[in-house]
Scaffold this active site. Structure first.
Site, mmCIF file in Angstrom:
data_model
loop_
_atom_site.group_PDB
_atom_site.id
_atom_site.type_symbol
_atom_site.label_atom_id
_atom_site.label_comp_id
_atom_site.label_asym_id
_atom_site.label_seq_id
_atom_site.Cartn_x
_atom_site.Cartn_y
_atom_site.Cartn_z
ATOM 1 N NE ARG A 118 -3.608 -2.732 0.223
ATOM 2 C CZ ARG A 118 -3.290 -3.377 -0.224
ATOM 3 N NH1 ARG A 118 -2.825 -3.286 -1.090
ATOM 4 N NH2 ARG A 118 -4.016 -4.548 -0.833
ATOM 5 C CB SER A 155 -9.829 -3.640 2.860
ATOM 6 O OG SER A 155 -9.379 -4.034 3.378
ATOM 7 C CD GLU A 215 -5.884 -1.486 2.406
ATOM 8 O OE1 GLU A 215 -6.644 -1.225 1.497
ATOM 9 O OE2 GLU A 215 -5.315 -2.698 2.950
#
Length: 300
Positions: free
Chosen positions: A171, A221, A291
């Site tokens: 990420r 998510s 995230e």
């Protein structure tokens, strides 16, 4: 200074005090002081240089899928690049502008029998966002296919990256570190069998639909995968599925998602996130990192 933004750029669509809840996937978020929709690189550059020269805060959001904008909104100038959404195929390369949908980019690859992007068939973000955070799913990551990226630095200069220079991680990409704005990405793919590519994309989308609460607004998510664990399992095992604050709820379908069940606000979302983090830490000693990007001002 700010009052002449529309006069300064009469050819660019610019809105004042525009609620970002109209654009985010969570349907939450306060107003942007100024919200611009540039149509091309020249317009992006003009806006970036104006913000730089006037010490105006500048925020770029893709299609706001993996994002929470606080209820106080965003100061200064916000840009949404969804009007820059061109996709071209040249040989085994797919060239997509930053505002192009990642899903549409995978379809363009499929339509030209190019394999390698199937993993992204259901990722709801933009190409720019996918590069920015090395989006991934089902064992695939953007870093495996993105060969070149064109970005703009905060002073308006253009920078070209190759795959190695992008320094992709979990990420993460170098574009984050340089506070750059992705303008275009090139994906290097391989010729494949169109029927097999289609079947794999259909399978991944069916698996996603079966497991994820796609029928409700969410930011995807919420938490990064902690080393040695799965965030969704920890949240499930902590008994948090269905936990609700205001209109935001830990999904009963997939514990890794927070859904907007009843006119939720960004504050509701953040309250759920903080409760989940505190509970998982207390029960299992694991710190969950978000995230999802959380940006903007606190509500007054």
């Amino acid at each position: 200074m700010a009052n002449n933004l529309m006069q300064e750029f009469p050819d660019i669509q610019i809105l004042k005090d525009e609620p970002l809840s109209k654009y985010t996937n969570t349907k939450t978020g306060g107003p942007a002081d100024w919200l611009a929709f540039p149509k091309d690189v020249a317009e992006v550059q003009k806006l970036v240089q104006f913000a730089d020269a006037n010490a105006m805060p500048l925020t770029v959001i893709g299609n706001a899928s993996n994002l929470i904008v606080r209820d106080g909104g965003i100061e200064g100038l916000t840009m949404i690049l969804t009007q820059m959404n061109g996709i071209q195929v040249e040989g085994n390369r797919v060239i997509a502008q930053a505002g192009a949908s990642y899903i549409e980019t995978t379809k363009a690859a499929r339509d030209h029998s190019l394999t390698g992007l199937e993993f992204a068939a259901g990722i709801p973000g933009s190409v720019g966002g996918a590069i920015f955070m090395n989006a991934g799913a089902y064992g695939g990551e953007t870093k495996n296919v993105a060969s070149e990226v064109t970005a703009m630095l905060p002073d308006g200069t253009i920078k070209h990256y190759n795959n190695e220079e992008l320094d992709f991680g979990y990420r993460h990409s170098a574009v984050q570190d340089n506070h750059g704005i992705v303008l275009e990405a090139v994906f290097d793919l391989k010729l494949g069998d169109q029927a097999e590519i289609t079947a794999l994309m259909d399978d991944l989308n069916a698996r996603r639909a079966a497991k994820q609460p796609l029928e409700l607004p969410s930011c995807g998510s919420v938490f990064k995968r902690p080393e040695g664990y799965f965030a969704g399992k920890l949240i499930h095992d902590a008994g948090l599925q269905g936990y609700t604050s205001g209109g935001a709820q830990v999904s009963t379908k997939h514990a890794g998602f927070i859904v907007n069940v009843d006119h939720g606000t960004a504050t509701d979302y953040l309250n759920v996130i903080h409760h989940v983090q505190a509970t998982v830490k207390e029960k299992f000693g694991v710190s969950l990192e978000t995230e999802v990007r959380i940006i903007g001002r606190e509500a007054e």
